[in-house]
Design a protein around this motif. Structure first.
Motif, PDB file in Angstrom:
ATOM      1  N   GLN A   1      58.244  34.250  25.655  1.00  0.00           N
ATOM      2  CA  GLN A   1      58.263  35.707  25.606  1.00  0.00           C
ATOM      3  C   GLN A   1      57.134  36.384  26.369  1.00  0.00           C
ATOM      4  O   GLN A   1      57.212  37.571  26.633  1.00  0.00           O
ATOM      5  N   GLN A   2      56.067  35.677  26.709  1.00  0.00           N
ATOM      6  CA  GLN A   2      54.946  36.335  27.365  1.00  0.00           C
ATOM      7  C   GLN A   2      55.113  36.433  28.876  1.00  0.00           C
ATOM      8  O   GLN A   2      54.686  37.405  29.469  1.00  0.00           O
ATOM      9  N   LEU A   3      55.702  35.447  29.495  1.00  0.00           N
ATOM     10  CA  LEU A   3      55.926  35.478  30.939  1.00  0.00           C
ATOM     11  C   LEU A   3      57.409  35.729  31.181  1.00  0.00           C
ATOM     12  O   LEU A   3      58.255  34.920  30.830  1.00  0.00           O
ATOM     13  N   VAL A   4      57.693  36.890  31.764  1.00  0.00           N
ATOM     14  CA  VAL A   4      59.070  37.333  31.914  1.00  0.00           C
ATOM     15  C   VAL A   4      59.421  37.438  33.390  1.00  0.00           C
ATOM     16  O   VAL A   4      58.676  38.013  34.181  1.00  0.00           O
ATOM     17  N   ALA A   5      60.570  36.856  33.751  1.00  0.00           N
ATOM     18  CA  ALA A   5      61.095  37.011  35.102  1.00  0.00           C
ATOM     19  C   ALA A   5      61.932  38.279  35.126  1.00  0.00           C
ATOM     20  O   ALA A   5      62.902  38.408  34.387  1.00  0.00           O
ATOM     21  N   ASP A   6      61.504  39.231  35.915  1.00  0.00           N
ATOM     22  CA  ASP A   6      62.252  40.462  36.129  1.00  0.00           C
ATOM     23  C   ASP A   6      62.879  40.384  37.511  1.00  0.00           C
ATOM     24  O   ASP A   6      62.381  39.631  38.359  1.00  0.00           O
ATOM     25  N   PRO A   7      63.920  41.153  37.780  1.00  0.00           N
ATOM     26  CA  PRO A   7      64.431  41.175  39.145  1.00  0.00           C
ATOM     27  C   PRO A   7      63.302  41.593  40.092  1.00  0.00           C
ATOM     28  O   PRO A   7      62.666  42.622  39.893  1.00  0.00           O
ATOM     29  N   GLY A   8      63.008  40.740  41.033  1.00  0.00           N
ATOM     30  CA  GLY A   8      61.983  41.067  42.012  1.00  0.00           C
ATOM     31  C   GLY A   8      60.610  40.511  41.734  1.00  0.00           C
ATOM     32  O   GLY A   8      59.715  40.641  42.560  1.00  0.00           O
ATOM     33  N   GLY A   9      60.374  39.875  40.565  1.00  0.00           N
ATOM     34  CA  GLY A   9      59.043  39.349  40.305  1.00  0.00           C
ATOM     35  C   GLY A   9      58.855  38.865  38.890  1.00  0.00           C
ATOM     36  O   GLY A   9      59.817  38.589  38.181  1.00  0.00           O
ATOM     37  N   TYR A  10      57.591  38.761  38.508  1.00  0.00           N
ATOM     38  CA  TYR A  10      57.220  38.318  37.169  1.00  0.00           C
ATOM     39  C   TYR A  10      56.326  39.356  36.511  1.00  0.00           C
ATOM     40  O   TYR A  10      55.592  40.076  37.172  1.00  0.00           O
ATOM     41  N   ARG A  11      56.374  39.377  35.188  1.00  0.00           N
ATOM     42  CA  ARG A  11      55.558  40.285  34.383  1.00  0.00           C
ATOM     43  C   ARG A  11      54.962  39.465  33.243  1.00  0.00           C
ATOM     44  O   ARG A  11      55.679  38.709  32.584  1.00  0.00           O
ATOM     45  N   LEU A  12      53.661  39.634  33.016  1.00  0.00           N
ATOM     46  CA  LEU A  12      53.008  38.997  31.882  1.00  0.00           C
ATOM     47  C   LEU A  12      52.869  40.030  30.790  1.00  0.00           C
ATOM     48  O   LEU A  12      52.190  41.044  30.961  1.00  0.00           O
ATOM     49  N   ARG A  13      53.550  39.788  29.685  1.00  0.00           N
ATOM     50  CA  ARG A  13      53.437  40.690  28.530  1.00  0.00           C
ATOM     51  C   ARG A  13      52.133  40.359  27.813  1.00  0.00           C
ATOM     52  O   ARG A  13      51.824  39.196  27.609  1.00  0.00           O
ATOM     53  N   VAL A  14      51.425  41.384  27.446  1.00  0.00           N
ATOM     54  CA  VAL A  14      50.099  41.171  26.884  1.00  0.00           C
ATOM     55  C   VAL A  14      50.027  41.375  25.377  1.00  0.00           C
ATOM     56  O   VAL A  14      48.970  41.205  24.799  1.00  0.00           O
ATOM     57  N   GLU A  15      51.132  41.704  24.739  1.00  0.00           N
ATOM     58  CA  GLU A  15      51.117  41.852  23.291  1.00  0.00           C
ATOM     59  C   GLU A  15      50.707  40.519  22.673  1.00  0.00           C
ATOM     60  O   GLU A  15      51.274  39.485  22.977  1.00  0.00           O
ATOM     61  N   GLY A  16      49.719  40.544  21.833  1.00  0.00           N
ATOM     62  CA  GLY A  16      49.274  39.332  21.161  1.00  0.00           C
ATOM     63  C   GLY A  16      48.395  38.451  22.022  1.00  0.00           C
ATOM     64  O   GLY A  16      47.989  37.388  21.593  1.00  0.00           O
ATOM     65  N   ALA A  17      48.094  38.873  23.246  1.00  0.00           N
ATOM     66  CA  ALA A  17      47.228  38.092  24.125  1.00  0.00           C
ATOM     67  C   ALA A  17      45.968  38.897  24.380  1.00  0.00           C
ATOM     68  O   ALA A  17      45.971  40.124  24.342  1.00  0.00           O
ATOM     69  N   LEU A  18      44.895  38.209  24.642  1.00  0.00           N
ATOM     70  CA  LEU A  18      43.635  38.867  24.928  1.00  0.00           C
ATOM     71  C   LEU A  18      43.091  38.320  26.235  1.00  0.00           C
ATOM     72  O   LEU A  18      42.971  37.108  26.405  1.00  0.00           O
ATOM     73  N   ALA A  19      42.797  39.196  27.141  1.00  0.00           N
ATOM     74  CA  ALA A  19      42.145  38.810  28.391  1.00  0.00           C
ATOM     75  C   ALA A  19      40.780  39.465  28.390  1.00  0.00           C
ATOM     76  O   ALA A  19      40.660  40.670  28.164  1.00  0.00           O
ATOM     77  N   ASP A  20      39.747  38.686  28.645  1.00  0.00           N
ATOM     78  CA  ASP A  20      38.407  39.257  28.618  1.00  0.00           C
ATOM     79  C   ASP A  20      38.246  40.339  29.676  1.00  0.00           C
ATOM     80  O   ASP A  20      37.498  41.293  29.494  1.00  0.00           O
ATOM     81  N   LEU A  21      38.978  40.247  30.776  1.00  0.00           N
ATOM     82  CA  LEU A  21      38.919  41.262  31.824  1.00  0.00           C
ATOM     83  C   LEU A  21      39.385  42.621  31.296  1.00  0.00           C
ATOM     84  O   LEU A  21      38.741  43.639  31.523  1.00  0.00           O
TER      85      LEU A  21
END
Length: 107
Positions: free
Chosen positions: A80-100
């Motif tokens: 569920q976090q890495l989604v293939a959309d038409p034309g590319g990829y999207r990383l869903r960030v719900e429930g994830a933490l990126a220090d950046l």
């Protein structure tokens, strides 16, 4: 799955409190690009150009799909976090933490 991506300092991925081994260079680059653009669609051509310095091999699209599948296996909770959309990829960030992102938010 509690996911933490650490980009400030050594690049690390932590899932459920444990470091995740993602040693291959291109999947790590793909994840870093998706984290920088978290929640946004990153287009195929952008990913291909960045991963292969604007000179992708004929197998680049297939390779990119393989890298994405590896990332799903390593970081995703049921895909569920890495989604293939038409034309590319999207990383869903719900429930994830990126220090950046946390750094940006605190600044």
């Amino acid at each position: 799955m509690a996911l933490e991506v650490r980009m400030l300092g050594p690049f690390e991925i932590v899932a459920e409190g444990r470091p995740v081994a993602l040693t291959a260079h291109k999947p790590r680059m793909l994840l870093a690009m998706l984290v920088v653009h978290a929640g946004q669609l990153v287009r195929w051509h952008t990913l291909l150009d960045e991963l292969w310095d604007a000179d992708p091999p004929r197998s680049a699209v297939a390779n990119l799909r393989t890298y994405a599948a590896e990332l799903r296996r390593v970081i995703s909770d049921g895909g569920q976090q890495l989604v293939a959309d038409p034309g590319g990829y999207r990383l869903r960030v719900e429930g994830a933490l990126a220090d950046l992102g946390e750094f940006d938010r605190l600044c």
